[in-house]
Enzyme design. Sequence first.
Site, mmCIF file in Angstrom:
data_model
loop_
_atom_site.group_PDB
_atom_site.id
_atom_site.type_symbol
_atom_site.label_atom_id
_atom_site.label_comp_id
_atom_site.label_asym_id
_atom_site.label_seq_id
_atom_site.Cartn_x
_atom_site.Cartn_y
_atom_site.Cartn_z
ATOM 1 N N SER A 141 -19.942 -12.879 -35.300
ATOM 2 C CA SER A 141 -19.477 -11.800 -36.658
ATOM 3 C C SER A 141 -19.828 -12.640 -37.791
ATOM 4 O O SER A 141 -20.465 -13.857 -37.588
ATOM 5 C CB SER A 141 -17.838 -11.724 -36.346
ATOM 6 N N TYR A 154 -9.418 -15.415 -35.451
ATOM 7 C CA TYR A 154 -10.670 -14.438 -35.476
ATOM 8 C C TYR A 154 -11.746 -15.287 -35.881
ATOM 9 O O TYR A 154 -12.799 -15.652 -35.401
ATOM 10 C CB TYR A 154 -10.548 -13.246 -36.294
HETATM 11 N N1 NAD Z 1 -16.014 -3.949 -35.087
HETATM 12 C C1 NAD Z 1 -16.493 -4.782 -36.048
HETATM 13 O O1 NAD Z 1 -16.304 -4.539 -37.459
HETATM 14 C C2 NAD Z 1 -16.997 -5.936 -35.532
HETATM 15 C C3 NAD Z 1 -17.732 -6.773 -36.333
HETATM 16 C C4 NAD Z 1 -18.382 -8.164 -36.149
HETATM 17 C C5 NAD Z 1 -18.092 -8.407 -34.785
HETATM 18 N N2 NAD Z 1 -17.358 -7.609 -33.732
HETATM 19 C C6 NAD Z 1 -17.320 -7.999 -32.516
HETATM 20 O O2 NAD Z 1 -17.829 -7.246 -31.759
HETATM 21 C C7 NAD Z 1 -17.293 -7.062 -30.297
HETATM 22 C C8 NAD Z 1 -16.968 -5.744 -30.076
HETATM 23 O O3 NAD Z 1 -16.239 -5.082 -31.205
HETATM 24 P P1 NAD Z 1 -15.965 -3.764 -31.004
HETATM 25 O O4 NAD Z 1 -15.975 -3.162 -32.471
HETATM 26 O O5 NAD Z 1 -16.705 -2.683 -29.926
HETATM 27 O O6 NAD Z 1 -14.202 -3.647 -30.834
HETATM 28 P P2 NAD Z 1 -13.469 -2.758 -29.681
HETATM 29 O O7 NAD Z 1 -12.207 -3.087 -29.663
HETATM 30 O O8 NAD Z 1 -13.868 -1.162 -30.028
HETATM 31 O O9 NAD Z 1 -14.070 -3.213 -28.035
HETATM 32 C C9 NAD Z 1 -13.671 -4.403 -27.749
HETATM 33 C C10 NAD Z 1 -13.501 -4.134 -26.134
HETATM 34 O O10 NAD Z 1 -13.364 -5.351 -25.430
HETATM 35 C C11 NAD Z 1 -12.262 -5.035 -24.549
HETATM 36 N N3 NAD Z 1 -11.538 -6.370 -24.309
HETATM 37 C C12 NAD Z 1 -10.550 -6.891 -24.922
HETATM 38 N N4 NAD Z 1 -10.090 -7.892 -24.590
HETATM 39 C C13 NAD Z 1 -10.581 -7.822 -23.324
HETATM 40 C C14 NAD Z 1 -10.291 -8.817 -22.066
HETATM 41 N N5 NAD Z 1 -9.385 -9.835 -22.311
HETATM 42 N N6 NAD Z 1 -11.213 -8.498 -21.059
HETATM 43 C C15 NAD Z 1 -12.140 -7.579 -21.020
HETATM 44 N N7 NAD Z 1 -12.266 -6.697 -22.009
HETATM 45 C C16 NAD Z 1 -11.496 -6.956 -23.133
HETATM 46 C C17 NAD Z 1 -11.414 -3.776 -25.286
HETATM 47 O O11 NAD Z 1 -10.695 -3.340 -24.101
HETATM 48 C C18 NAD Z 1 -12.583 -3.185 -25.797
HETATM 49 O O12 NAD Z 1 -12.948 -2.184 -24.904
HETATM 50 C C19 NAD Z 1 -16.168 -7.966 -30.534
HETATM 51 O O13 NAD Z 1 -16.477 -9.153 -30.023
HETATM 52 C C20 NAD Z 1 -15.821 -7.946 -31.952
HETATM 53 O O14 NAD Z 1 -15.384 -9.224 -32.402
HETATM 54 C C21 NAD Z 1 -16.937 -6.502 -34.138
#
Ligand code: NAD
Length: 255
Positions: A141, A154
């Site tokens: 991120s 985070y």
């Molecule tokens: N959304 C944003 O703004 C953003 C920005 C930068 C980075 N990210 C990163 O991108 C990645 C995906 O984010 P997203 O926006 O799709 O979030 P999201 O919450 O939509 O998806 C995350 C998924 O991970 C799964 N998950 C959580 N804990 C788990 C576990 N212990 N075992 C298996 N699965 C698990 C959840 O069920 C969910 O489906 C994350 O690593 C997040 O930190 C997101």
Amino acid sequence: MSRLSGKVALITGAAGAIGAAAAARFVTEGASVFLVDRDAGAVAAVAAKLGPAAAAHAADVSDAAQTEAYAAAAVSRFGGVDILLNNAGIEGAVGPRIDESPIDAFDKVMAINVRGSWLAIKYVAPYLIKRGGGSIVNTSSVAGLIAYSGGSAYIVSKHALVGLTRAGALEYARDGIRVNAVNPAPVESRMMRSIEEGFAPGAAAAAKTAVLGTIPLGRYADVDDVVNLMLFLASDESRYCTGACFVVDGGITAA
Ligand SMILES: NC(=O)c1ccc[n+]([C@@H]2O[C@H](COP(=O)([O-])OP(=O)(O)OC[C@H]3O[C@@H](n4cnc5c(N)ncnc54)[C@H](O)[C@@H]3O)[C@@H](O)[C@H]2O)c1
């Protein structure tokens, strides 16, 4: 288009906004995708939409035995793995400073975001080696490169993924495995709604306006902005890239 023709991609967090979008795009580009998420119903639904090129597997990425099992299941289903998209992650508690933050919330973020990604490499790398190489993409991120107040767990976890990316790249380079990180800006998604609400309970819209003020391009990323970069790093087009962090951040880290 077939930029991933014949490749098998293992994607964690595949039921979420970014993971599901990556899965769909990777299939469009010719890959088979093995989708892992702790939400069994949601990941099955994502796989069902994608047809026979996709398979769903419910697992908690922070659990070693479940990680070993999902890696083996991916190989058993599709014959091997070429790409690992280490993408499962949680935002944890948003808002409190370190002295006010619950310890268990810190531990949970580290278990999923850091330990989960490390375990995935531990159990999937031997299969990539058997294929003669591959690509590992860690979803970090902008919070892996810069900090802000009120998101310490985070931020620590996403900085750790930068270290995991560099260490993994050096350990596996001679096996033909590349390890890179993507560092996205805030994405229009459930996770950002949760973070905005954590920053300003009851005033999420104002929190979003404040965050937008830090983004030179003036908008959040959409999932396709992020997936475009993941696709490049997963594919052979990035064959000389390893150990690096790639921002897709609307200019945030240029400031
Ligand atoms: N959304 C944003 O703004 C953003 C920005 C930068 C980075 N990210 C990163 O991108 C990645 C995906 O984010 P997203 O926006 O799709 O979030 P999201 O919450 O939509 O998806 C995350 C998924 O991970 C799964 N998950 C959580 N804990 C788990 C576990 N212990 N075992 C298996 N699965 C698990 C959840 O069920 C969910 O489906 C994350 O690593 C997040 O930190 C997101």
